[in-house]
Design a protein around this motif. Sequence first.
Motif, PDB file in Angstrom:
ATOM      1  N   TYR A 187       0.858  -1.205   0.000  1.00  0.00           N
ATOM      2  CA  TYR A 187       0.000   0.000   0.000  1.00  0.00           C
ATOM      3  C   TYR A 187       0.884   1.241   0.000  1.00  0.00           C
ATOM      4  CZ  TYR A 187      -3.659   3.188   1.787  1.00  0.00           C
ATOM      5  OH  TYR A 187      -4.547   4.228   1.974  1.00  0.00           O
TER       6      TYR A 187
ATOM      7  N   ASN B 104      -8.096   6.944  -1.685  1.00  0.00           N
ATOM      8  CA  ASN B 104      -8.457   6.685  -0.290  1.00  0.00           C
ATOM      9  C   ASN B 104      -7.639   7.565   0.646  1.00  0.00           C
ATOM     10  OD1 ASN B 104      -9.591   4.973   1.958  1.00  0.00           O
ATOM     11  ND2 ASN B 104      -7.403   4.601   2.206  1.00  0.00           N
TER      12      ASN B 104
ATOM     13  N   GLY C 259      -5.859   1.656  12.343  1.00  0.00           N
ATOM     14  CA  GLY C 259      -5.526   1.161  11.010  1.00  0.00           C
ATOM     15  C   GLY C 259      -4.653   2.193  10.318  1.00  0.00           C
TER      16      GLY C 259
ATOM     17  N   ASP D  81      -2.472   0.268  15.286  1.00  0.00           N
ATOM     18  CA  ASP D  81      -2.406  -0.718  14.202  1.00  0.00           C
ATOM     19  C   ASP D  81      -1.978  -2.041  14.833  1.00  0.00           C
ATOM     20  OD1 ASP D  81      -2.166  -0.092  10.861  1.00  0.00           O
ATOM     21  OD2 ASP D  81      -1.490  -2.075  11.560  1.00  0.00           O
TER      22      ASP D  81
ATOM     23  N   VAL E 163     -10.245   4.156   8.555  1.00  0.00           N
ATOM     24  CA  VAL E 163     -10.087   4.383   7.118  1.00  0.00           C
ATOM     25  C   VAL E 163      -9.422   3.167   6.485  1.00  0.00           C
ATOM     26  CG1 VAL E 163      -9.137   5.917   5.357  1.00  0.00           C
ATOM     27  CG2 VAL E 163      -9.964   6.871   7.515  1.00  0.00           C
TER      28      VAL E 163
HETATM   29  C1  LIG Z   1      -5.033  -0.258   3.769  1.00  0.00           C
HETATM   30  S1  LIG Z   1      -4.200   0.227   5.232  1.00  0.00           S
HETATM   31  C2  LIG Z   1      -4.955   1.798   5.521  1.00  0.00           C
HETATM   32  C3  LIG Z   1      -3.997   2.808   6.119  1.00  0.00           C
HETATM   33  C4  LIG Z   1      -4.587   4.191   6.361  1.00  0.00           C
HETATM   34  N1  LIG Z   1      -5.720   4.124   7.278  1.00  0.00           N
HETATM   35  C5  LIG Z   1      -5.033   4.785   5.055  1.00  0.00           C
HETATM   36  O1  LIG Z   1      -6.220   4.672   4.739  1.00  0.00           O
HETATM   37  O2  LIG Z   1      -4.208   5.353   4.320  1.00  0.00           O
HETATM   38  C6  LIG Z   1      -4.978  -0.790   6.471  1.00  0.00           C
HETATM   39  C7  LIG Z   1      -4.267  -0.783   7.801  1.00  0.00           C
HETATM   40  O3  LIG Z   1      -5.123  -1.422   8.755  1.00  0.00           O
HETATM   41  C8  LIG Z   1      -4.348  -2.282   9.558  1.00  0.00           C
HETATM   42  N2  LIG Z   1      -5.205  -3.350  10.097  1.00  0.00           N
HETATM   43  C9  LIG Z   1      -5.813  -4.346   9.414  1.00  0.00           C
HETATM   44  N3  LIG Z   1      -6.532  -5.132  10.249  1.00  0.00           N
HETATM   45  C10 LIG Z   1      -6.355  -4.609  11.493  1.00  0.00           C
HETATM   46  C11 LIG Z   1      -6.841  -4.967  12.787  1.00  0.00           C
HETATM   47  N4  LIG Z   1      -7.635  -6.034  12.954  1.00  0.00           N
HETATM   48  N5  LIG Z   1      -6.484  -4.210  13.857  1.00  0.00           N
HETATM   49  C12 LIG Z   1      -5.677  -3.123  13.691  1.00  0.00           C
HETATM   50  N6  LIG Z   1      -5.180  -2.742  12.489  1.00  0.00           N
HETATM   51  C13 LIG Z   1      -5.515  -3.466  11.400  1.00  0.00           C
HETATM   52  C14 LIG Z   1      -3.274  -2.799   8.615  1.00  0.00           C
HETATM   53  O4  LIG Z   1      -2.150  -3.274   9.332  1.00  0.00           O
HETATM   54  C15 LIG Z   1      -2.963  -1.578   7.774  1.00  0.00           C
HETATM   55  O5  LIG Z   1      -1.929  -0.814   8.338  1.00  0.00           O
END
Ligand SMILES: C[S@@+](CC[C@H](N)C(=O)[O-])C[C@H]1O[C@@H](n2cnc3c(N)ncnc32)[C@H](O)[C@@H]1O
Length: 274
Positions: free
Chosen positions: A25, A59, A82, A108, A163
């Motif tokens: 990402y 996004n 996240g 995260d 997000v």
């Molecule tokens: C696609 S990235 C989005 C990053 C940022 N929020 C953005 O939109 O630019 C998703 C993030 O969510 C985290 N994530 C996924 N499942 C999670 C969980 N169950 N608990 C905490 N973090 C999580 C992933 O490690 C990743 O860093």
Amino acid sequence: MDNGGVANGGQLRIDTTVPHPARRYSYWLGGKDHFAADRESGDAIAAAFPAVVELARANRAFLRRAARYLAESGVRQFLDIGTGLPAPDNTHEVAQRIAPESRVVYVDNDPIVLVHAQALLVGDSRGRTAYLEADVRDPDAILAHPDLLATLDLDRPVALLLVAILHFVHDDDQVADVVSRLVGALPSGSHLVLSHGTMDFSTPEGVAAYEKMFAAGGTDVRARSKATLQRYLTGLELIEPGIVPVTEWRPDNPADPRPVSPDLGIYGLVARKP
Ligand SMILES: C[S@@+](CC[C@H](N)C(=O)[O-])C[C@H]1O[C@@H](n2cnc3c(N)ncnc32)[C@H](O)[C@@H]1O
């Protein structure tokens, strides 16, 4: 932070030879935290699904606009669950540019993000940032974490950012429970910022192919419909323009051409707790 981020029982928890979703990402976003395996995997996905790079950027741009909107509306506390890898315009940068005293807690569950958390903790000295390694599926642990309580005053409005994370939680009822517990702990005047993958704009063939892929474990993203997302907003007031493709949420220059939603498939919304 639990253990400095890298070692777990003396073992490195990070394998740079295996592509990793957070680093991929970051690659699509034009960040610098990725390795050859991530770039190869990112290029392969982008070759099959060219919109993915645009989707990641759209996004991230939504996150930036929503955080800016809330900072401009007077919100001074942010809980960003996240977080992802540091990328241009992290939440604390957007908020503290407008109000240096803004406080941000990042959460995260990915050890890769933890390794980079120091980069997220360099905020304006008049504000404060904290990073917790925790899982969104355990909202009570997040809300009771001493670092969160030392950073945010839960008697004052908080912007909760979820997000591009909840589509990694596959059970609809669990998502409803997570959102309701988190929002329930925040006072009136708080906001929810949500973005979430959807197949609402896809063709029936596209939906069938996606469902087959999801059932086979080929994607970890549980796409949801607008109607399902609406169910997660009980007791909240949607801010205009409501639940829309992220590109349509208060674009910076509405007259500029934007990617069309069928290619992107990700909703964005901001809602307020009255
Ligand atoms: C696609 S990235 C989005 C990053 C940022 N929020 C953005 O939109 O630019 C998703 C993030 O969510 C985290 N994530 C996924 N499942 C999670 C969980 N169950 N608990 C905490 N973090 C999580 C992933 O490690 C990743 O860093």
